[in-house]
Design an enzyme around this catalytic site. Structure first.
Site, PDB file in Angstrom:
ATOM      1  N   ASP A 115       0.886  -0.737  -0.524  1.00 10.50           N
ATOM      2  CA  ASP A 115       0.132  -0.154  -0.158  1.00 10.50           C
ATOM      3  C   ASP A 115       1.064   0.851  -0.052  1.00 10.50           C
ATOM      4  OD1 ASP A 115      -2.637   0.615  -0.495  1.00 10.50           O
ATOM      5  OD2 ASP A 115      -2.702   1.793   1.809  1.00 10.50           O
ATOM      6  N   ARG A 171       9.116   2.731  -3.508  1.00 11.69           N
ATOM      7  CA  ARG A 171       9.042   1.032  -2.950  1.00 11.69           C
ATOM      8  C   ARG A 171      10.344  -0.058  -3.542  1.00 11.69           C
ATOM      9  NH1 ARG A 171       5.089   1.649  -6.824  1.00 11.69           N
ATOM     10  NH2 ARG A 171       3.953   1.270  -5.519  1.00 11.69           N
TER      11      ARG A 171
HETATM   12  P1  IMP Z   1      -3.000   1.683  -3.515  1.00 10.75           P
HETATM   13  O1  IMP Z   1      -0.551   1.779  -3.098  1.00 10.75           O
HETATM   14  O2  IMP Z   1      -2.731   1.214  -4.840  1.00 10.75           O
HETATM   15  O3  IMP Z   1      -3.686   2.671  -2.606  1.00 10.75           O
HETATM   16  O4  IMP Z   1      -2.056   3.109  -4.491  1.00 10.75           O
HETATM   17  C1  IMP Z   1      -2.376   4.436  -4.049  1.00 10.75           C
HETATM   18  C2  IMP Z   1      -2.517   5.383  -5.166  1.00 10.75           C
HETATM   19  O5  IMP Z   1      -1.033   6.083  -5.072  1.00 10.75           O
HETATM   20  C3  IMP Z   1      -2.694   4.494  -6.924  1.00 10.75           C
HETATM   21  O6  IMP Z   1      -3.555   5.691  -7.067  1.00 10.75           O
HETATM   22  C4  IMP Z   1      -1.735   4.580  -7.360  1.00 10.75           C
HETATM   23  O7  IMP Z   1      -1.194   4.782  -8.271  1.00 10.75           O
HETATM   24  C5  IMP Z   1      -0.897   5.633  -6.459  1.00 10.75           C
HETATM   25  N1  IMP Z   1       0.778   5.366  -6.824  1.00 10.75           N
HETATM   26  C6  IMP Z   1       0.910   3.860  -6.114  1.00 10.75           C
HETATM   27  N2  IMP Z   1       2.490   3.808  -5.953  1.00 10.75           N
HETATM   28  C7  IMP Z   1       2.621   4.776  -6.684  1.00 10.75           C
HETATM   29  C8  IMP Z   1       4.055   4.796  -7.789  1.00 10.75           C
HETATM   30  O8  IMP Z   1       4.893   4.408  -7.150  1.00 10.75           O
HETATM   31  N3  IMP Z   1       4.073   5.980  -8.444  1.00 10.75           N
HETATM   32  C9  IMP Z   1       3.368   6.331  -8.731  1.00 10.75           C
HETATM   33  N4  IMP Z   1       2.018   6.280  -8.202  1.00 10.75           N
HETATM   34  C10 IMP Z   1       1.634   5.508  -6.871  1.00 10.75           C
END
Ligand code: IMP
Length: 185
Positions: free
Chosen positions: A64, A169
């Site tokens: 997350d 990440r």
């Molecule tokens: P989740 O971890 O999938 O809940 O991500 C939350 C939001 O942040 C999503 O809309 C992803 O597209 C964005 N997001 C997560 N990790 C990244 C990244 O490494 N780069 C850009 N956007 C990110």
């Protein structure tokens, strides 16, 4: 073999590319899990892990992540996925119009779990700034509006390996690999 439960192919590409040279193999399970409304990424993954543990055999990984913008009081943060679907990167740029403090950071929380075992949590962060306009078509999510500290280009303008050298990440993946190395080595 670890099952990475994610609907996001971009996350899977990044983490597999980071872990493969370290001898850690991942397979992807394209399945959504409940994202509880919480104030910390860690609470989101811990809640999700309880559900995923009942669905996946063996070890699994959940990621997350969020974009935390200083001038917006940390928004979108834990609400990043909602903000991405609703206002998108352009909406964040609109909120940032006229702001001189453009500091932001990405954070990732990984949870490594397996039914019947206590979960392990790993973190990574990447400091940077919010760009003036979207740049680049690489990566995913908010990548085109985030310029990591010490760089001039956005994550969206970088190759996977460039992003993987410095990203939130990637840091979490390195922490995970250290843990696995210690356990398996
Ligand atoms: P989740 O971890 O999938 O809940 O991500 C939350 C939001 O942040 C999503 O809309 C992803 O597209 C964005 N997001 C997560 N990790 C990244 C990244 O490494 N780069 C850009 N956007 C990110």
């Amino acid at each position: 073999m670890i099952t990475f439960v994610t609907t996001n192919p971009g996350k899977f590409r990044e983490v597999s590319a980071k872990l493969a040279p370290l001898g850690v193999r991942l397979r992807r399970r394209d399945r959504a899990y409940p994202e509880v409304q919480a104030e910390r990424l860690e609470d989101v993954v811990r809640y999700a892990a309880g559900v995923v543990a009942g669905q996946v055999r063996g070890e699994f990984l959940i990621d997350d992540s969020g974009l935390f913008v200083d001038a917006l009081g940390g928004f979108p943060g834990v609400y990043s996925s909602y903000a991405y679907r609703t206002i998108g990167p352009e909406g964040v740029l609109t909120l940032m119009r006229g702001r001189t403090d453009r500091a932001a950071r990405f954070e990732t929380v990984f949870l490594l779990g397996a039914r019947g075992h206590p979960p392990r949590v790993f973190r990574g962060a990447c400091q940077g700034t919010i760009a003036r306009r979207p740049q680049g078509r690489g990566g995913f999510g908010f990548d085109p509006i985030f310029v990591p500290r010490g760089h001039r280009r956005t994550f969206g303008e970088m190759s996977l390996s460039e992003k993987n050298a410095i990203s939130h990440r990637a840091r979490a993946a390195e922490a995970l690999a250290r843990h696995l190395g210690g356990r398996r080595g």
